[in-house]
Design an enzyme around this catalytic site. Structure first.
Site, PDB file in Angstrom:
ATOM      1  N   ASP A  89       0.705  -1.207   0.071  1.00 57.21           N
ATOM      2  CA  ASP A  89       0.199  -0.314   0.079  1.00 57.21           C
ATOM      3  C   ASP A  89       0.947   1.338   0.146  1.00 57.21           C
ATOM      4  OD1 ASP A  89      -2.425   1.700   0.349  1.00 57.21           O
ATOM      5  OD2 ASP A  89      -3.374  -0.004   1.016  1.00 57.21           O
ATOM      6  N   HIS A  96      -2.778   3.004  -4.831  1.00 64.34           N
ATOM      7  CA  HIS A  96      -2.329   2.661  -3.471  1.00 64.34           C
ATOM      8  C   HIS A  96      -0.967   2.024  -3.668  1.00 64.34           C
ATOM      9  CE1 HIS A  96      -5.619   3.134  -0.538  1.00 64.34           C
ATOM     10  NE2 HIS A  96      -6.442   2.742  -1.877  1.00 64.34           N
ATOM     11  N   GLU A 147     -10.264   2.731  -4.970  1.00 61.83           N
ATOM     12  CA  GLU A 147      -9.455   4.158  -4.830  1.00 61.83           C
ATOM     13  C   GLU A 147      -8.496   4.613  -5.526  1.00 61.83           C
ATOM     14  OE1 GLU A 147     -11.010   4.257  -0.294  1.00 61.83           O
ATOM     15  OE2 GLU A 147      -8.918   3.626  -0.641  1.00 61.83           O
TER      16      GLU A 147
HETATM   17  C1  TNX Z   1     -11.008   1.867   2.506  1.00 60.26           C
HETATM   18  S1  TNX Z   1     -11.642  -0.935   1.751  1.00 60.26           S
HETATM   19  C2  TNX Z   1      -9.700   1.335   1.962  1.00 60.26           C
HETATM   20  C3  TNX Z   1      -8.617   1.050   2.702  1.00 60.26           C
HETATM   21  C4  TNX Z   1      -8.828   1.600   4.158  1.00 60.26           C
HETATM   22  C5  TNX Z   1     -10.148   1.502   4.548  1.00 60.26           C
HETATM   23  C6  TNX Z   1     -10.130   1.767   5.989  1.00 60.26           C
HETATM   24  C7  TNX Z   1     -10.647  -0.288   0.567  1.00 60.26           C
HETATM   25  C8  TNX Z   1     -10.786  -1.386  -0.658  1.00 60.26           C
HETATM   26  N1  TNX Z   1      -9.863   0.806   0.641  1.00 60.26           N
HETATM   27  O1  TNX Z   1      -7.594   1.520   2.062  1.00 60.26           O
HETATM   28  O2  TNX Z   1      -7.712   1.037   4.887  1.00 60.26           O
HETATM   29  O3  TNX Z   1     -11.005   2.074   3.648  1.00 60.26           O
HETATM   30  O4  TNX Z   1     -11.370   1.347   6.346  1.00 60.26           O
END
Ligand code: TNX
Length: 573
Positions: free
Chosen positions: A228, A298, A362
């Site tokens: 990440d 990420h 994301e």
């Molecule tokens: C969203 S769940 C994210 C993570 C974070 C998390 C915190 C997801 C696919 N991505 O990168 O750690 O929320 O709850």
């Protein structure tokens, strides 16, 4: 209703049954209540019980060696606990119900059962376990441990016992299981937990402890979030900088203050040998590991290691704050695709499971929108905004499909966070549903109607980085939301799905993100006892009993198990 828990009328007392010179003692004085988690699909509890110490186990010689070894371990555990000798006899299966004369417990290979399914019948003549494969043997043994007095855990392995629980506490324990009839099989083939070892690094021994407790409650998939923005945690031979640079961040934000930095370096990574060791360890526990390389977003830790893989060329710093970074892998450069292929190939060779998680969540598109290389790639591929999906999202689809093909060549199947389904996605990909705040109709219902297999991790039911109480001030610092064990247990996200759509739901998984968890004991606390709710949802599906019954079973027996094994857990309501 398939779930039944019956206490049958008292059977006549059978004091001792001598069989072939090997005594099978039975007793009717067992008042012990049994609390099995997850709940067996059929569980009929009868009056009376069967001693398993000082006895013989008959093992069907057709079982594979690994299964036989686990049965042997169980026998020596009982010998050790009871201070008596439990012997093993390997035989061809007996006719009839498989019960072998003179054996208190007979294990029979039964191909007619489904994968992971087993049954147990214990009565005055002895007990018979029928099992179809390695995991079903493991699960029958886990159930036997839960049927035995809880002291079985004290003696299991001195090193796992807490200081206060000595082997001497086994003195005077009656090593009996109740007479019962159990038929048991899981609702879902994928029963998982994800651990984020990027935001905070955890050691191999800690990860193994996580696997131990999962396996004891019949969970069988470990999703390992290995990369990440805040840390790259896996050795890649072709790209040594990933661990030299990318595995350490210079500092970490303090609490929820995004403007702060503690200035304390945090780092760590797993060598490939260590990863192989964990894979073997998990395999023995019946757990398949699903590794994740989160891409193309990420990726800041990788960009800090190889800045040429970003759109701007950097420099980049391994990220010290949480949240979503605009800097992602450049999707316009050939070097990026070579990098992804190399990294994925090295990791795929370590993890034998079929599924490989490619992340995909994301991924902001602001860099791509302004990057000449990405825009040239978009033009070359003839991508354009269409059907409410941007050209840049189609470019992410292109990246996804590239790694899908790389993995397919290795016999692997991709799974990715649900964003990978925006735009185009190969039908063989599995979609990891997580955005619980979105309309179920527009996400889960659509994915399954489109024919995708889905793994369920909705935030509102399965995010165990959330606090366990509405009163968050009474809980350790966590992500600023709440998920109580009750809320989790009442999971019902699939209620709108038709039977055809439901058939695409392959499993459930809890996610443990670690932005706010630096300490191992807090990992255990976040996992437990919520993992028991997960285990029941995964194993029992909609047939699980009501929440109060569940919590009673957890308090009655499982808290003692956790105490004995020294796991930290939340005790309150
Ligand atoms: C969203 S769940 C994210 C993570 C974070 C998390 C915190 C997801 C696919 N991505 O990168 O750690 O929320 O709850």
């Amino acid at each position: 209703m398939k779930f039944r828990m019956l206490l049958l009328a008292a059977l006549p007392l059978v004091l001792a049954v001598g069989c072939g010179g090997n005594e099978v003692r039975t007793t009717d004085n067992i008042a012990r209540e049994c609390a099995l988690i997850p709940f067996p699909r059929v569980f009929e509890l009868q009056e009376g019980g069967l001693y398993l110490d000082a006895s013989t186990f008959a093992v069907d010689s057709r079982f594979d060696n690994a299964s036989k070894e686990k049965i042997r371990e169980f026998a020596s555990l009982l010998s050790d606990c009871s201070g008596t000798r439990v012997r093993i006899k390997e035989l061809a299966p007996a006719a009839g119900n498989g019960s072998v004369e003179g054996a208190s417990l007979s294990f029979v290979l039964d191909d007619s059962l489904s994968p992971e399914e087993y049954s147990l019948d214990a009565g005055p003549q002895g007990a018979v376990v029928r099992a179809s494969d390695y995991n079903s043997v493991l699960y029958s043994l886990a159930t036997l441990r839960q049927l035995l007095p809880v002291e079985i855990y004290c003696c299991s392995d001195g090193s796992r016992c807490t200081a206060g629980v000595a082997k001497s506490s086994c003195k005077g324990v009656e090593w009996t299981i109740p007479f019962c009839h159990i038929e048991d099989y899981p609702q879902y083939s994928y029963r998982g937990v994800m651990l984020d070892c990027s935001r905070h690094f955890f050691t191999v021994d800690e990860v193994k402890r996580f696997l131990d407790i999962m396996a004891e409650y019949k969970l069988n998939r470990f999703h390992w979030h290995l990369t990440d923005d805040q840390g790259w945690r896996v050795e890649i031979k072709k790209y040594p900088q990933l661990t030299e640079v990318g595995s350490v961040r210079g500092g970490t934000m303090v609490g929820r203050d995004f403007d702060s930095d503690d200035g304390v370096p945090h780092g760590g990574f797993y060598t490939q040998d260590e990863l192989r060791d964990v894979v073997a360890y998990a395999q023995e526990l019946g757990i398949t590991i699903v590794p994740e390389v989160d891409l193309p977003g990420h990726m800041v830790a990788a960009l800090a290691s190889y800045p040429e893989l970003g759109c701007t060329g950097g420099p980049y710093d391994v990220r010290r704050i949480w949240g979503i970074a605009d800097d992602v892998l450049c999707a316009g450069k050939d070097a990026t695709y070579r990098f992804l292929d190399d990294v994925i190939n090295e990791i795929a060779d370590i993890f034998p499971g079929e599924l490989f998680h490619i992340g995909g969540d994301e991924c902001p598109k602001v860099r791509w929108e302004n990057c000449p290389d990405c825009q040239a790639k978009i033009a070359e591929l003839g991508l354009a905004d269409k059907d409410g999906v941007s050209a840049e999202q189609y470019l992410q689809n292109y990246v996804t499909d590239h790694v899908r093909q790389t993995l397919a060549a290795k016999g692997k199947r991709i799974i990715g966070w649900e964003e990978i389904a925006e735009g185009n996605l190969d039908k063989n990909a599995m979609v990891h549903y997580w955005r619980g705040w979105k309309s179920v109709e527009e996400t889960l219902c659509k994915f399954t109607a489109d024919g995708y297999d889905v793994l369920m991790s909705p935030t509102n039911f399965f995010y165990i980085d959330y606090a366990q109480s509405e009163d968050r001030s009474s809980e350790p610092l966590s992500y600023n939301s709440t998920l109580t064990i009750e809320k989790m247990y009442l999971y019902d996200s699939t209620k709108l799905l038709s039977p055809e759509q439901l058939a695409h739901v392959k499993g459930v998984q809890a996610n443990l993100w670690t932005e706010y968890i630096a300490d191992w004991k807090q990992i255990e606390y976040m996992l437990l006892p919520r993992m028991f709710a997960l285990s029941c949802i995964a194993w029992d599906g909609d047939e699980r009993p009501d929440f109060e019954t569940f919590m009673d079973e957890v308090r009655k027996h499982q808290f003692q198990v956790l105490d004995i094994l020294g796991y930290n857990y939340r005790k309150g309501n």
